[in-house]
Design a protein around this motif. Structure first.
Motif, PDB file in Angstrom:
ATOM      1  N   VAL A 263       7.862  -2.403  15.629  1.00 13.13           N
ATOM      2  CA  VAL A 263       7.451  -1.375  14.669  1.00 13.13           C
ATOM      3  C   VAL A 263       6.089  -1.721  14.078  1.00 13.13           C
ATOM      4  CG1 VAL A 263       7.975  -0.356  12.424  1.00 13.13           C
ATOM      5  CG2 VAL A 263       9.775  -0.610  14.114  1.00 13.13           C
ATOM      6  N   ARG A 264       5.872  -2.986  13.759  1.00 13.41           N
ATOM      7  CA  ARG A 264       4.600  -3.413  13.178  1.00 13.41           C
ATOM      8  C   ARG A 264       3.447  -3.111  14.138  1.00 13.41           C
ATOM      9  NH1 ARG A 264       0.777  -3.379  10.459  1.00 13.41           N
ATOM     10  NH2 ARG A 264      -0.368  -5.178   9.770  1.00 13.41           N
ATOM     11  N   THR A 265       3.674  -3.302  15.415  1.00 15.38           N
ATOM     12  CA  THR A 265       2.638  -3.073  16.418  1.00 15.38           C
ATOM     13  C   THR A 265       2.186  -1.616  16.433  1.00 15.38           C
ATOM     14  OG1 THR A 265       3.552  -4.822  17.783  1.00 15.38           O
ATOM     15  CG2 THR A 265       2.118  -3.251  18.883  1.00 15.38           C
TER      16      THR A 265
ATOM     17  N   ILE B 125       4.863   2.118   5.884  1.00 10.69           N
ATOM     18  CA  ILE B 125       5.998   2.061   6.805  1.00 10.69           C
ATOM     19  C   ILE B 125       6.568   0.652   6.849  1.00 10.69           C
ATOM     20  CG2 ILE B 125       6.644   2.210   9.248  1.00 10.69           C
ATOM     21  CD1 ILE B 125       4.614   4.528   9.471  1.00 10.69           C
ATOM     22  N   ILE B 126       5.691  -0.344   6.741  1.00 10.15           N
ATOM     23  CA  ILE B 126       6.144  -1.723   6.873  1.00 10.15           C
ATOM     24  C   ILE B 126       6.176  -2.455   5.534  1.00 10.15           C
ATOM     25  CG2 ILE B 126       5.488  -1.938   9.284  1.00 10.15           C
ATOM     26  CD1 ILE B 126       2.987  -3.556   8.046  1.00 10.15           C
ATOM     27  N   SER B 127       6.286  -1.720   4.441  1.00 12.29           N
ATOM     28  CA  SER B 127       6.420  -2.315   3.113  1.00 12.29           C
ATOM     29  C   SER B 127       7.888  -2.324   2.734  1.00 12.29           C
ATOM     30  CB  SER B 127       5.640  -1.510   2.065  1.00 12.29           C
ATOM     31  OG  SER B 127       4.270  -1.569   2.344  1.00 12.29           O
ATOM     32  N   ILE B 128       8.356  -3.456   2.209  1.00  8.28           N
ATOM     33  CA  ILE B 128       9.769  -3.558   1.881  1.00  8.28           C
ATOM     34  C   ILE B 128       9.981  -4.602   0.801  1.00  8.28           C
ATOM     35  CG2 ILE B 128      10.287  -5.302   3.646  1.00  8.28           C
ATOM     36  CD1 ILE B 128      12.882  -3.543   4.140  1.00  8.28           C
ATOM     37  N   GLU B 129      10.999  -4.367  -0.019  1.00  8.39           N
ATOM     38  CA  GLU B 129      11.426  -5.358  -0.998  1.00  8.39           C
ATOM     39  C   GLU B 129      12.811  -5.825  -0.582  1.00  8.39           C
ATOM     40  OE1 GLU B 129      11.197  -3.626  -4.878  1.00  8.39           O
ATOM     41  OE2 GLU B 129       9.013  -3.578  -4.853  1.00  8.39           O
ATOM     42  N   ILE B 130      13.064  -7.113  -0.710  1.00  7.18           N
ATOM     43  CA  ILE B 130      14.331  -7.699  -0.292  1.00  7.18           C
ATOM     44  C   ILE B 130      14.857  -8.562  -1.429  1.00  7.18           C
ATOM     45  CG2 ILE B 130      15.454  -9.228   1.384  1.00  7.18           C
ATOM     46  CD1 ILE B 130      13.050  -8.444   3.286  1.00  7.18           C
ATOM     47  N   GLY B 131      16.138  -8.396  -1.739  1.00  3.78           N
ATOM     48  CA  GLY B 131      16.741  -9.208  -2.794  1.00  3.78           C
ATOM     49  C   GLY B 131      18.220  -9.400  -2.543  1.00  3.78           C
ATOM     50  N   GLY B 132      18.808 -10.269  -3.334  1.00  2.00           N
ATOM     51  CA  GLY B 132      20.236 -10.526  -3.198  1.00  2.00           C
ATOM     52  C   GLY B 132      20.852 -10.902  -4.520  1.00  2.00           C
ATOM     53  N   SER B 133      22.147 -10.791  -4.596  1.00  2.57           N
ATOM     54  CA  SER B 133      22.846 -11.122  -5.835  1.00  2.57           C
ATOM     55  C   SER B 133      22.661 -12.605  -6.136  1.00  2.57           C
ATOM     56  CB  SER B 133      24.335 -10.792  -5.705  1.00  2.57           C
ATOM     57  OG  SER B 133      24.981 -11.756  -4.912  1.00  2.57           O
ATOM     58  N   SER B 134      23.098 -13.018  -7.304  1.00  3.60           N
ATOM     59  CA  SER B 134      22.922 -14.405  -7.726  1.00  3.60           C
ATOM     60  C   SER B 134      23.848 -15.361  -6.986  1.00  3.60           C
ATOM     61  CB  SER B 134      23.126 -14.524  -9.232  1.00  3.60           C
ATOM     62  OG  SER B 134      24.428 -14.077  -9.569  1.00  3.60           O
ATOM     63  N   CYS B 135      24.778 -14.833  -6.216  1.00  2.00           N
ATOM     64  CA  CYS B 135      25.663 -15.655  -5.389  1.00  2.00           C
ATOM     65  C   CYS B 135      24.802 -16.451  -4.394  1.00  2.00           C
ATOM     66  CB  CYS B 135      26.639 -14.737  -4.657  1.00  2.00           C
ATOM     67  SG  CYS B 135      27.405 -15.440  -3.199  1.00  2.00           S
ATOM     68  N   GLN B 136      25.050 -17.730  -4.277  1.00  2.75           N
ATOM     69  CA  GLN B 136      24.230 -18.590  -3.417  1.00  2.75           C
ATOM     70  C   GLN B 136      24.221 -18.121  -1.965  1.00  2.75           C
ATOM     71  OE1 GLN B 136      25.281 -22.734  -3.558  1.00  2.75           O
ATOM     72  NE2 GLN B 136      23.673 -23.329  -2.148  1.00  2.75           N
ATOM     73  N   GLU B 137      25.366 -17.724  -1.451  1.00  5.05           N
ATOM     74  CA  GLU B 137      25.463 -17.283  -0.061  1.00  5.05           C
ATOM     75  C   GLU B 137      24.633 -16.024   0.165  1.00  5.05           C
ATOM     76  OE1 GLU B 137      27.255 -14.935   3.283  1.00  5.05           O
ATOM     77  OE2 GLU B 137      27.211 -14.442   1.163  1.00  5.05           O
ATOM     78  N   ALA B 138      24.751 -15.038  -0.727  1.00  2.77           N
ATOM     79  CA  ALA B 138      23.987 -13.791  -0.603  1.00  2.77           C
ATOM     80  C   ALA B 138      22.492 -14.041  -0.770  1.00  2.77           C
ATOM     81  CB  ALA B 138      24.482 -12.765  -1.619  1.00  2.77           C
ATOM     82  N   SER B 139      22.127 -14.872  -1.734  1.00  4.21           N
ATOM     83  CA  SER B 139      20.709 -15.185  -1.953  1.00  4.21           C
ATOM     84  C   SER B 139      20.097 -15.856  -0.736  1.00  4.21           C
ATOM     85  CB  SER B 139      20.541 -16.097  -3.168  1.00  4.21           C
ATOM     86  OG  SER B 139      20.932 -15.451  -4.336  1.00  4.21           O
TER      87      SER B 139
ATOM     88  N   SER C 210       7.446 -13.119   8.650  1.00  5.99           N
ATOM     89  CA  SER C 210       6.881 -13.675   9.884  1.00  5.99           C
ATOM     90  C   SER C 210       6.522 -12.573  10.881  1.00  5.99           C
ATOM     91  CB  SER C 210       7.825 -14.701  10.511  1.00  5.99           C
ATOM     92  OG  SER C 210       9.002 -14.090  10.965  1.00  5.99           O
ATOM     93  N   ALA C 211       7.172 -11.408  10.769  1.00  2.00           N
ATOM     94  CA  ALA C 211       6.831 -10.265  11.628  1.00  2.00           C
ATOM     95  C   ALA C 211       5.678  -9.439  11.031  1.00  2.00           C
ATOM     96  CB  ALA C 211       8.057  -9.375  11.840  1.00  2.00           C
ATOM     97  N   HIS C 212       5.064  -9.979   9.997  1.00  2.46           N
ATOM     98  CA  HIS C 212       3.877  -9.391   9.359  1.00  2.46           C
ATOM     99  C   HIS C 212       4.141  -8.061   8.654  1.00  2.46           C
ATOM    100  CE1 HIS C 212       1.629 -12.641  11.114  1.00  2.46           C
ATOM    101  NE2 HIS C 212       2.110 -12.309  12.309  1.00  2.46           N
ATOM    102  N   TRP C 213       5.350  -7.913   8.107  1.00  2.00           N
ATOM    103  CA  TRP C 213       5.623  -6.782   7.238  1.00  2.00           C
ATOM    104  C   TRP C 213       5.146  -7.152   5.833  1.00  2.00           C
ATOM    105  CZ3 TRP C 213       9.642  -2.612   7.694  1.00  2.00           C
ATOM    106  CH2 TRP C 213       9.862  -2.260   9.042  1.00  2.00           C
ATOM    107  N   ARG C 214       4.846  -6.154   5.030  1.00  2.00           N
ATOM    108  CA  ARG C 214       4.480  -6.391   3.626  1.00  2.00           C
ATOM    109  C   ARG C 214       5.783  -6.531   2.837  1.00  2.00           C
ATOM    110  NH1 ARG C 214       1.273  -1.589   1.944  1.00  2.00           N
ATOM    111  NH2 ARG C 214       1.495  -2.551  -0.070  1.00  2.00           N
TER     112      ARG C 214
ATOM    113  N   LYS D 197      10.622   5.024  -5.246  1.00  4.56           N
ATOM    114  CA  LYS D 197       9.747   5.064  -4.075  1.00  4.56           C
ATOM    115  C   LYS D 197       9.883   3.759  -3.317  1.00  4.56           C
ATOM    116  CE  LYS D 197       7.654   8.976  -4.922  1.00  4.56           C
ATOM    117  NZ  LYS D 197       8.375  10.101  -4.397  1.00  4.56           N
ATOM    118  N   GLY D 198       9.861   3.851  -2.009  1.00  4.37           N
ATOM    119  CA  GLY D 198       9.857   2.649  -1.209  1.00  4.37           C
ATOM    120  C   GLY D 198      11.190   2.364  -0.550  1.00  4.37           C
TER     121      GLY D 198
END
Length: 142
Positions: free
Chosen positions: A26-28, A35-49, A61-65, A125-126
């Protein structure tokens, strides 16, 4: 005694490679950085984080924002009175486009997810990938 029904979610090198390949493709061809902008998060649970951070590293590493937002859960809970999800949720202002692609890319890496589990808050948005705690007890989610 543990009541867990699922092992910890830790991406293997093969899963990381599969997700990377999808994202790099997709990045290519992306003509718009949004299109390649994203926010990523997880709960405070260690496994999810940990899983959320692994996913973030693959996107980066795939050069997404990509932005790692580990404390985003408070914002989601504030926007939704009955916020409770299990697993991975994809929140996006383009659920039929980006959301479906991301769900497919995550599935290719062995991760199940759901797109827009609740209506988006006004003005959202996003795109966000949110990793919540894994399901500890069997329950009917339908």
């Amino acid at each position: 005694a543990s009541h867990e029904v699922a092992p910890d979610r830790i991406l293997s090198s093969q899963q990381i490679a599969a997700l990377y390949d999808e994202l790099q493709l997709v990045r290519t061809y992306a003509t718009n950085d949004e299109i390649i902008s994203i926010e990523i998060g997880g709960s405070s649970c260690q496994e999810a984080s940990h899983l959320a951070y692994q996913i973030f590293q693959v996107f980066s590493s795939a050069h997404w924002r990509a932005k790692f937002k580990p404390n985003m859960g408070g914002d989601l809970k504030a926007a939704y009175k009955n916020f409770q999800t299990f697993g991975i949720s994809i929140w996006g202002d383009q659920p039929n486009n980006r959301g479906v692609f991301l769900k497919s890319a995550l599935r290719g890496a062995g991760l199940e997810s759901e797109v827009n589990p609740f209506p988006l808050p006004p003005g959202f948005k996003g795109t966000v990938i949110w990793v919540e705690e894994k399901q500890l007890f069997p329950m009917d989610m339908k």
